[in-house]
Design an enzyme around this catalytic site. Structure first.
Site, PDB file in Angstrom:
ATOM      1  N   CYS A 189       0.826  -1.210   0.000  1.00  0.00           N
ATOM      2  CA  CYS A 189       0.000   0.000   0.000  1.00  0.00           C
ATOM      3  C   CYS A 189       0.859   1.258   0.000  1.00  0.00           C
ATOM      4  CB  CYS A 189      -0.934   0.005   1.201  1.00  0.00           C
ATOM      5  SG  CYS A 189      -2.144  -1.323   1.135  1.00  0.00           S
ATOM      6  N   CYS A 347      14.704   8.530  -6.832  1.00  0.00           N
ATOM      7  CA  CYS A 347      13.372   7.967  -6.655  1.00  0.00           C
ATOM      8  C   CYS A 347      12.890   8.374  -5.269  1.00  0.00           C
ATOM      9  CB  CYS A 347      13.373   6.449  -6.838  1.00  0.00           C
ATOM     10  SG  CYS A 347      14.271   5.587  -5.553  1.00  0.00           S
TER      11      CYS A 347
END
Lengths: 389, 96
Positions: A189, A347
């Site tokens: 998630c 990232c």
């Protein structure tokens, strides 16, 4: 004389009058002991439903504290809990206000092979509301060895899944998934996102299966898997295989007779937090502060997904999602530019950027460096106003 | 023969993000799930092979269904595909 008190009848009469519950059913609920592992997106609706319905003893297991990114879906946690309360305390504080007659048991700990039996032993039913593969195998094996049903829910993005393992003669998790998925294929998630209403749907369904098991209802979701797709608003009920006679843990001659090291078995961490990957040598890496001092013309490639890049990005960075890069879908114009300039890769946390640097080197012979710790470090050391998620 | 192919649990991202498609398979040959996996690999897969397959079967963590039934109950790779079958590839979810 009724087996229920006047107060209990007043409180629970709307469900007692449902024919399949009755006084008998309500008494069973009040006597039941259920443990919920994970007080997050699934654990919140499961525990609120079971508290409302009057399950007498409810244990909640979680090691984590409440963070702001939990609030959109974990509806027992409030703004005032963020970074102040453990999830267990936060959830139980609210649940006690819903129904003070319930006995709540706090297990403020990361469940693992050495404590699982002690935590789960005294309960009748275990509810899997966890967020990672390793803990799912742990709970499965523990439930098989302790002979308890496991009500399993999971959710990601717009989809959810529900089933009951190890119930009567039904299959366990390992009967269906004897081998864990390769780590790079697992989404969580935190990285892929999830909608609160989806965890709400699946959590409520899990609570219903718990009630059905307590009632000895005949149509428990064992040997079946429910697939919920919120995008289509579709529910599909899949017929699963039966218990496997050669299952490693619940089969006729099991090879797993005690709990093992599940992180090692899965090659993954037992939490929805990213491990810190380290696959590059020092000369392929750069700190965010050293990057900040670069003055020459260069390329900064941000390898996050498009949605994430749209939320926030370092100025002048170019978005090339990691999937696209690993699949070898780079256009020639960009490749030419990369061959002519210094290339840096960033990232979110500094894991995918390493994969990208390695891929650029292996596939295209392009030398690049990754920014250590990614945007998290950028926020910490360079720009505190940079949004974190 | 006409069949339906669909994906769930995120497995669709390996196949150009298309969740559901109708396919026409060559009537001249007998199709098993084994040969169909090879067909998918050669014609439909848009991501890395190792994210979908291991050896001649699917990788761990993907459930294969025929008409909403676990392929394990139907002979797995040896199942012979019938006209109008719906074949599904469902990736298991772990989040919560």
């Amino acid at each position: 004389m009724s087996q229920l008190t006047k107060q209990q009848i007043k409180r629970y009469n709307r469900q007692i009058i449902v024919p399949s519950i009755g006084v008998k059913g309500q008494v069973k609920l009040l006597d039941a002991k259920v443990v919920i592992v994970g007080a997050g997106g699934l654990g919140c609706p499961v525990s609120s439903n079971l508290t409302g319905t009057g399950v007498g003893t409810i244990g909640i297991v979680d090691y984590d504290e409440v963070e702001e990114s939990n609030l959109h879906r974990q509806l027992l946690h409030y703004e005032s809990d963020v970074l102040k309360n453990s999830k267990v305390d936060s959830a139980i504080n609210k649940l006690q206000q819903m129904n003070s007659s319930i006995k709540f048991i706090r297990h403020n700990i990361l469940i693992n092979s050495s404590n699982a039996f002690d935590i789960l032993r005294d309960y009748d039913i275990v509810v899997d509301c966890t967020d990672n593969v390793a803990t799912r195998y742990l709970l499965n094996d523990a439930c098989v060895l302790l002979k308890k049903p496991l009500v399993s829910g999971s959710a990601l993005q717009l989809e959810g899944q529900l089933t009951v393992y190890n119930y009567q003669d039904g299959p366990c998790y390992r009967c269906i998934f004897s081998k864990p998925p390769p780590p790079e294929t697992v989404q969580n998630c935190g990285d892929s996102g999830v909608i609160g209403a989806v965890t709400g749907v699946i959590g409520s369904l899990q609570a219903m299966e718990v009630v059905k098991i307590i009632m000895n209802h005949e149509n428990v979701m064992s040997g079946k898997l429910l697939l919920y797709d919120a995008a289509m608003c579709s529910f599909r009920n899949i017929k699963l295989r039966s218990r496997r006679k050669d299952c490693e843990v619940c089969g006729d001659n099991p090879t797993i007779t005690k709990l093992i090291n599940y992180e090692q078995f899965c090659g993954m961490c037992a939490m929805d937090k990213n491990p810190n990957l380290k696959i590059l040598s020092e000369n392929e890496r750069m700190s965010v502060s050293d990057y900040q001092n670069i003055t020459n013309d260069h390329l900064l490639i941000d390898v996050r997904a498009v949605n994430e890049f749209e939320m926030c990005q370092i100025k002048n960075s170019i978005n090339v999602p990691i999937k696209q890069l690993l699949a070898g879908k780079l256009n020639d114009e960009l490749l030419n530019e990369m061959r002519q300039k210094d290339v840096y890769v960033v990232c979110r946390r500094g894991n995918d950027s390493q994969l990208a640097v390695k891929c650029l080197s292996d596939k295209y012979s392009i030398k690049s460096k990754d920014l250590i710790g990614g945007l998290y470090k950028w926020n910490e050391e360079i720009d505190n106003n940079f949004p974190l998620y | 023969m006409d069949i339906t192919l669909d994906f769930g649990g995120g497995a669709e991202v390996l196949f150009n993000n298309i969740k559901k498609r109708e396919l026409k398979l060559d009537d001249g040959t007998k199709w098993t799930l084994r040969s169909f996996l090879q067909y998918m690999k050669d014609n439909l897969l848009t991501d890395r092979l190792e994210l979908f397959m291991q050896g001649e079967s699917v990788r761990p963590g993907i459930l294969v269904l025929v008409n909403d039934t676990d392929w394990e109950l139907l002979g797995e790779l040896d199942y012979e595909i019938q006209p109008k079958d719906t074949i599904s590839f469902i990736s298991t979810l772990h989040g919560g």
